[in-house]
Design an enzyme around this catalytic site. Structure first.
Site, PDB file in Angstrom:
ATOM      1  N   ARG A 337     -26.832  16.292 -20.161  1.00 15.03           N
ATOM      2  CA  ARG A 337     -27.421  15.782 -18.926  1.00 15.03           C
ATOM      3  C   ARG A 337     -28.251  14.520 -19.216  1.00 15.03           C
ATOM      4  O   ARG A 337     -29.322  14.319 -18.655  1.00 15.03           O
ATOM      5  CB  ARG A 337     -28.279  16.854 -18.248  1.00 15.03           C
ATOM      6  CG  ARG A 337     -28.316  16.715 -16.716  1.00 15.03           C
ATOM      7  CD  ARG A 337     -29.205  17.769 -16.066  1.00 15.03           C
ATOM      8  NE  ARG A 337     -28.688  19.116 -16.274  1.00 15.03           N
ATOM      9  CZ  ARG A 337     -29.437  20.180 -16.565  1.00 15.03           C
ATOM     10  NH1 ARG A 337     -30.732  20.054 -16.705  1.00 15.03           N
ATOM     11  NH2 ARG A 337     -28.884  21.366 -16.713  1.00 15.03           N
ATOM     12  N   ARG A 341     -31.275  13.226 -13.007  1.00 17.31           N
ATOM     13  CA  ARG A 341     -32.311  12.907 -12.032  1.00 17.31           C
ATOM     14  C   ARG A 341     -33.616  12.437 -12.651  1.00 17.31           C
ATOM     15  O   ARG A 341     -34.486  11.928 -11.945  1.00 17.31           O
ATOM     16  CB  ARG A 341     -32.569  14.132 -11.144  1.00 17.31           C
ATOM     17  CG  ARG A 341     -31.428  14.416 -10.174  1.00 17.31           C
ATOM     18  CD  ARG A 341     -31.678  15.693  -9.386  1.00 17.31           C
ATOM     19  NE  ARG A 341     -31.593  16.867 -10.245  1.00 17.31           N
ATOM     20  CZ  ARG A 341     -31.792  18.111  -9.825  1.00 17.31           C
ATOM     21  NH1 ARG A 341     -32.121  18.327  -8.565  1.00 17.31           N
ATOM     22  NH2 ARG A 341     -31.681  19.125 -10.651  1.00 17.31           N
ATOM     23  N   ARG A 350     -27.597   8.057  -6.694  1.00 13.69           N
ATOM     24  CA  ARG A 350     -27.394   9.362  -6.072  1.00 13.69           C
ATOM     25  C   ARG A 350     -27.856   9.389  -4.617  1.00 13.69           C
ATOM     26  O   ARG A 350     -27.304  10.136  -3.784  1.00 13.69           O
ATOM     27  CB  ARG A 350     -28.156  10.408  -6.892  1.00 13.69           C
ATOM     28  CG  ARG A 350     -28.122  11.807  -6.357  1.00 13.69           C
ATOM     29  CD  ARG A 350     -26.733  12.424  -6.454  1.00 13.69           C
ATOM     30  NE  ARG A 350     -26.799  13.800  -6.030  1.00 13.69           N
ATOM     31  CZ  ARG A 350     -26.862  14.199  -4.767  1.00 13.69           C
ATOM     32  NH1 ARG A 350     -26.830  13.305  -3.803  1.00 13.69           N
ATOM     33  NH2 ARG A 350     -26.937  15.474  -4.464  1.00 13.69           N
ATOM     34  N   ASP A 386     -19.065  17.422 -13.277  1.00 15.89           N
ATOM     35  CA  ASP A 386     -19.702  18.721 -13.121  1.00 15.89           C
ATOM     36  C   ASP A 386     -18.729  19.796 -13.593  1.00 15.89           C
ATOM     37  O   ASP A 386     -17.519  19.542 -13.716  1.00 15.89           O
ATOM     38  CB  ASP A 386     -20.101  18.958 -11.658  1.00 15.89           C
ATOM     39  CG  ASP A 386     -21.003  20.179 -11.503  1.00 15.89           C
ATOM     40  OD1 ASP A 386     -22.213  20.049 -11.798  1.00 15.89           O
ATOM     41  OD2 ASP A 386     -20.511  21.243 -11.103  1.00 15.89           O
ATOM     42  N   TYR A 463     -19.078  31.879 -11.501  1.00 10.33           N
ATOM     43  CA  TYR A 463     -19.308  31.092 -10.281  1.00 10.33           C
ATOM     44  C   TYR A 463     -18.362  31.546  -9.176  1.00 10.33           C
ATOM     45  O   TYR A 463     -18.759  31.727  -8.023  1.00 10.33           O
ATOM     46  CB  TYR A 463     -19.105  29.604 -10.552  1.00 10.33           C
ATOM     47  CG  TYR A 463     -20.357  28.860 -10.939  1.00 10.33           C
ATOM     48  CD1 TYR A 463     -21.368  28.639 -10.015  1.00 10.33           C
ATOM     49  CD2 TYR A 463     -20.513  28.360 -12.227  1.00 10.33           C
ATOM     50  CE1 TYR A 463     -22.517  27.947 -10.372  1.00 10.33           C
ATOM     51  CE2 TYR A 463     -21.669  27.667 -12.589  1.00 10.33           C
ATOM     52  CZ  TYR A 463     -22.665  27.466 -11.661  1.00 10.33           C
ATOM     53  OH  TYR A 463     -23.796  26.783 -12.002  1.00 10.33           O
TER      54      TYR A 463
END
Length: 655
Positions: A337, A341, A350, A386, A463
């Site tokens: 990552r 952010r 973003r 992702d 998931y």
């Protein structure tokens, strides 16, 4: 100068429109296409089915509290059928007295003709999801008896969603689908498809998909049609039709901004040529290469030969050399990552689109990763993507909800649900990932290697089963323990799909790949060996030779020897175990990656350097150590702390 108006520019367009065939042909021709329009379906009233009459009686006697009307044709037929047995006005008065929900403009128009104002009108794109969302916001259905008007086939997802919310659901059927009375034009279009004589196929209804495949099968052309769809662009009017295409193993290349015929034609005219070019590239390149590599993989359990690499200049750099456990001038470092952010540049990009939109924009994906690599000075880049987009073409309804993270709206909960998880026999539906690989490889400095990645089978299965994040993995373990055959089938479909997916990334330009098993730490070693290890091993055995596999899992250090046994040239280690102990556990015939606690980067520089020095000391300058965090960079991390870590690792580990 303005941009050119949208045009098919002579492309051959097949449309399976049922009610507006002439209008559709005129629109296609107006945008410069050669129209081949063939009606593919018609509604036939189900006279023998008394469920609609029973519904009418229960409605007028107060036993129905809400009615969901899904189609205009069905609403008209409902009234026509009921009024043969019940006074029309009495029925309409009863309908006006209960809560009514209509799915979009067509049933709304019929309700207006009947002079009834619906309680709720589901907005675009008028799918069962919008129906449920509007009910959640405006009409809780717990303990209500809800009647649902079926159209052609039951809407299983809608019924399941209502029942999950506590409703008592009764369905009534008013018509069924069948082929048009004159199916000759449809047969001709299918023959054109099979012969490769069409450039774009346009679907405006989910049922059209079934009828096209049905007639293709009757003509003994189904496989030829499926093969043709790999190079023919497929345009879908909206999400419901797209779901049906994917459920039948067909890609969706285009969806318009609004689920309307006019938008479908005009917007597909603007993009059809670029879609075709992309599909032809994939058919000739990534997808073919992935298939060949999978078939030519090394025998099960054989040591992977990392010397058969792509000879890219980055192969001589410290990261790739460390993957092969060769001597390096300093310990290479990259961070999971590392574009995220915590970086202002990423937040700026973003803010202009959703996360999924960003993941599907190769140019922007390359930009955010290359910016991070340049700013941090790391020794490797990982594609910006992702774990979950692979689940979309496998039939899972994925949404990245603001504030709630990823959500799967049609989770796999029962053994029979596994049958609707579509194995990726073709990777073309994930073209944007491979384009991201190619674009990022092009934009990166040549000495920086590029890492592709995928979620591991257990994490993706979790998931798909949980429908989102989970603390105890209740649904996952329930299916795993109670239905081992269904679990095995799900994991096999995922592992074969992942192998093709990673091989296609390698073919597109990735020098290495990482398998993320972010949630596997919830398992015991015995369960890992039984339910996970064989499926990870099949991926490791099926990967392209020469591209190192980094196998990373979190949460349970006791799984490390089993992860090494499952496969991986590099074993990723989280912070829950000392690196020296971890390396001893997995064996010195593997490289290791890790393992600084990500929260340490929130501390002062002295603490960061002290902890990083301890990790380096644990590695003891042994060839094969790649410095990384034990998980991704946290959002709150100061960028300068990350830069300082990279600089410290390079300086401290210099040989």
């Amino acid at each position: 100068m303005g941009s050119s108006p949208p045009s098919y520019d002579g492309l051959r367009i097949a449309s399976f429109e049922s009610r507006k065939a002439d209008d559709t042909a005129r629109m296609i021709e107006r945008f410069g296409g050669v129209a081949h329009v063939s009606p593919s379906m018609r509604e036939i009233p189900v006279e023998a089915d008394r469920s609609v009459v029973d519904f009418g009686h229960r409605l007028i006697t107060g036993q129905i509290e809400a009615v969901i009307l899904l189609t205009g044709v069905g609403t008209r037929e409902m009234v026509a059928r009921v009024e043969r047995h019940i006074d029309r006005q009495r029925f309409l008065d009863a309908l006006a007295d209960v809560k009514t929900i209509v799915r979009g403009p067509k049933p709304l128009a019929v309700m207006r003709e009947l002079q009834i104002t619906p309680t709720i009108v589901a907005p675009e794109p008028n799918t069962w999801r919008e129906v449920l969302a509007e009910l959640d916001a405006k009409l809780p259905v717990a303990n209500l008896t809800v009647a649902v008007q079926e159209y052609g086939v039951p809407n299983v997802s809608l019924v399941a969603g209502l029942e999950a919310r506590g409703a008592i659901v009764e369905s009534f059927k008013v018509y069924r689908w069948d082929l048009p009375e004159d199916a000759a034009p449809l047969r001709e279009n299918i023959k054109r498809l099979a012969a490769g004589e069409l450039d774009l196929a346009m679907f405006t209804s989910a049922q059209q998909v079934l009828h096209v495949l049905r007639v293709a099968q009757e003509l003994d052309l189904e496989q030829q049609v499926r093969d043709a769809f790999r190079q023919t662009a497929i345009a879908s009017v909206g999400p419901t039709t797209s779901e049906m295409l994917r459920a039948n193993g067909l890609p969706v290349d285009f969806e318009p901004s609004h689920p309307k015929l006019g938008h479908l034609v005009a917007e597909s005219a603007a993009q059809a040529k670029s879609i075709l070019e992309r599909k032809q590239t994939i058919a000739a390149g990534w997808n073919h290469y992935a298939t060949v590599v999978t078939q030519a993989a090394a025998p099960r359990g054989a040591q992977r030969d990392l010397t058969q690499h792509d000879n890219h200049p980055s192969q001589a750099g410290p990261f790739m050399r460390a993957c092969r456990r060769e001597p390096v001038p300093y310990t290479p470092i990259w961070l999971m990552r590392q574009a995220g952010r915590y970086m202002a540049e990423y937040r700026e990009v973003r803010a202009k689109q959703s996360f999924l939109e960003l993941c599907k924009n190769p140019t922007l994906c390359s930009e955010v990763m290359c910016t991070a690599v340049d700013r941090l000075g790391v020794d490797a880049a990982i594609i910006f993507s992702d774990l979950l987009p692979i689940l979309e073409p496998m039939g899972l309804d994925l949404e990245f909800a603001p504030g709630d993270g990823p959500q799967i709206h049609n989770p796999v909960r029962e053994s029979e649900d596994v049958s609707r998880v579509i194995e990726l026999e073709s990777t073309e539906s994930l073209h944007f990932v491979f384009e991201t690989v190619t674009q990022t490889r092009k934009d990166l400095p040549e000495h920086i290697p590029l890492i592709g990645f995928s979620g591991a089978p257990f994490t993706l299965a979790s998931y798909a089963i949980e429908g989102g994040g989970s603390r105890n993995f209740l649904h996952t373990k329930t299916l795993m323990y109670r239905e081992p055959a269904a679990w095995r089938e799900l994991m096999e479909r995922l592992s074969r799909s992942i192998t093709r997916y990673l091989n296609a990334q390698i073919a597109a330009g990735a020098q290495a790949v990482q398998l993320f098993d972010s949630w596997v730490g919830c398992l015991s070693p015995a369960d890992y060996r039984t339910f996970v290890l064989p499926h990870v091993r099949s991926i490791a055995d099926g990967l392209s030779p020469g591209a190192p596999l980094i196998h990373f899992g979190t949460g349970n250090p006791s799984l490390l020897p089993l992860m090494a046994e499952a496969g991986g040239d590099v074993i990723g280690v989280d912070w829950r175990i000392d690196l020296a102990d971890a390396w001893r556990t997995v064996g010195y015939d593997r490289a290791v990656q890790g393992n600084l606690d990500p929260t340490i980067l929130l501390a002062d520089r002295e603490s960061i350097e002290s902890q990083a020095r301890a990790v380096l000391a644990s590695a003891a300058n042994r060839p094969g150590h790649i410095f990384n965090l034990g998980h991704g960079v946290l959002q709150q991390t100061p960028v300068d702390n990350v830069k300082a870590l990279v600089e410290f690792v390079h300086a401290e580990s210099k040989r």
